[in-house]
Design a protein around this motif. Sequence first.
Motif, mmCIF file in Angstrom:
data_model
loop_
_atom_site.group_PDB
_atom_site.id
_atom_site.type_symbol
_atom_site.label_atom_id
_atom_site.label_comp_id
_atom_site.label_asym_id
_atom_site.label_seq_id
_atom_site.Cartn_x
_atom_site.Cartn_y
_atom_site.Cartn_z
ATOM 1 N N ILE A 160 0.839 -1.206 0.000
ATOM 2 C CA ILE A 160 0.000 0.000 0.000
ATOM 3 C C ILE A 160 0.872 1.254 0.000
ATOM 4 C CG2 ILE A 160 -1.752 1.290 1.266
ATOM 5 C CD1 ILE A 160 -2.802 -1.232 0.025
ATOM 6 N N ALA A 161 1.962 1.220 0.757
ATOM 7 C CA ALA A 161 2.867 2.372 0.814
ATOM 8 C C ALA A 161 3.500 2.644 -0.551
ATOM 9 C CB ALA A 161 3.939 2.135 1.864
ATOM 10 N N CYS A 163 2.251 1.798 -3.462
ATOM 11 C CA CYS A 163 1.170 2.334 -4.303
ATOM 12 C C CYS A 163 0.922 3.804 -3.989
ATOM 13 C CB CYS A 163 -0.109 1.527 -4.092
ATOM 14 S SG CYS A 163 -0.044 -0.161 -4.745
ATOM 15 N N GLY A 164 1.037 4.171 -2.712
ATOM 16 C CA GLY A 164 0.870 5.565 -2.321
ATOM 17 C C GLY A 164 1.886 6.474 -2.987
ATOM 18 N N GLY A 168 1.013 9.308 -5.485
ATOM 19 C CA GLY A 168 1.269 10.643 -4.955
ATOM 20 C C GLY A 168 2.059 11.543 -5.876
ATOM 21 N N VAL A 191 -6.797 4.709 -6.665
ATOM 22 C CA VAL A 191 -7.268 4.170 -5.383
ATOM 23 C C VAL A 191 -8.277 3.046 -5.616
ATOM 24 C CG1 VAL A 191 -8.618 4.713 -3.323
ATOM 25 C CG2 VAL A 191 -6.771 6.232 -4.037
ATOM 26 N N VAL A 207 -5.447 3.844 6.678
ATOM 27 C CA VAL A 207 -5.288 4.797 5.570
ATOM 28 C C VAL A 207 -6.258 5.965 5.736
ATOM 29 C CG1 VAL A 207 -5.497 5.100 3.073
ATOM 30 C CG2 VAL A 207 -4.434 3.035 3.992
#
Length: 387
Positions: A160-161, A163-164, A168, A191, A207
């Motif tokens: 997830i990080a 992907c962030g 971002g 998302v 999140v």
Amino acid sequence: MVPWQLLSRSFRRYPVRPPNSGIARRKSIWERIHLDPWLIGLLLVLMVAGLFVLYSASGQRIEAVIAQAVRFGVALVVMVVIAQFSPSTFLRWAPIAYAVGLAMLIAVEIAGDIGMGAKRWLEIPGVIRFQPSEMMKLAVPLMVAAYLNRCQLPPRLRDIAVCGIIIGLPVVLTAIQPDLGTSLLVASAAVIVVLLAGLSWKLIGFVGALMAAGLPVLWMNMHNYQRQRVLTFLDPESDPLGAGWNIIQSTTAIGSGGLWGKGWLDGTQSQLEFLPERHTDFIIAVLGEEFGLVGMLMLLALYVMIVGRGLWLATSSQDTFGRLVAGSIILTFFIYVFVNVGMVSGILPVVGVPLPLVSYGGTSSVTLLAGFGILMSIHAHRRLLPR
């Protein structure tokens, strides 16, 4: 189990017909060119309706309608071409498309073309003027899906990080142009990919807490006009001749249309130019004034049929990458419609999101139909994937 986990699990794996299982069914012309006739038909009806409304919204300028029709033609060609490629091609090219998109967003910041107070466009003199951030609406979810395709699902916190970070970088570069609406759409498209991959309630809560904690930082870094949009959404009557003008005029136009509308070309708010941006972001207010509630419901029903058909095509995906990309494309299309209708009717802040395939614009039309081309490619190649 959360709704998107149910949706992701509904994308069942279709059996592959063995090569010697009997007489093969002769493929139709639509199957040979990898297109879905029902989806194509619905999209064509939507585009024709959009041109019909645009003629009124543009002040009866036939040249605007012709220019939009040419853009639709180009977008349709792009859709057909993209549909011929296999999903494995999109998987291989996703990192390259993402890197090129990031490079163009940086180029916009350095030497972009300024229009309407924002630096959002790149221009090749005498050739083309386009908005690179539109490309990221496809490149970012493709990249996220390509990364998650290599991960164990449901994704872990580390995934997830990552992907962030992928999400971002282009979101920040788009937001500082400034273009808050497009940055939110890019983020939402990516998302959705993460949500379709399946998330536990613990990760969702974590999140969500991070996003809530970041809201003060977001507010502090927003431009003054963006903050004013939020405040105007909460109380549009506080500045009826200034920041509240757009939303007041749009809701007035929609309300004055009544059940059947005032008639094509007979709207007062739109034809007398009280309604701002009537051929782009607020075009559905023109439709509501001239065709009333019945006209708006017919348009929304058309969008619902497109989304429904898209979801049906998405269920045929046989691998993780195709499932995530197909689901993201059609659900993001739904978000475009929901946000535009919501902001014009006053239930959401004005963020500058056009109405898909109805609002005047070229780059967004090409991006949308390119996405549908990918969706139809995933459906058309479903039996070519290994068992």
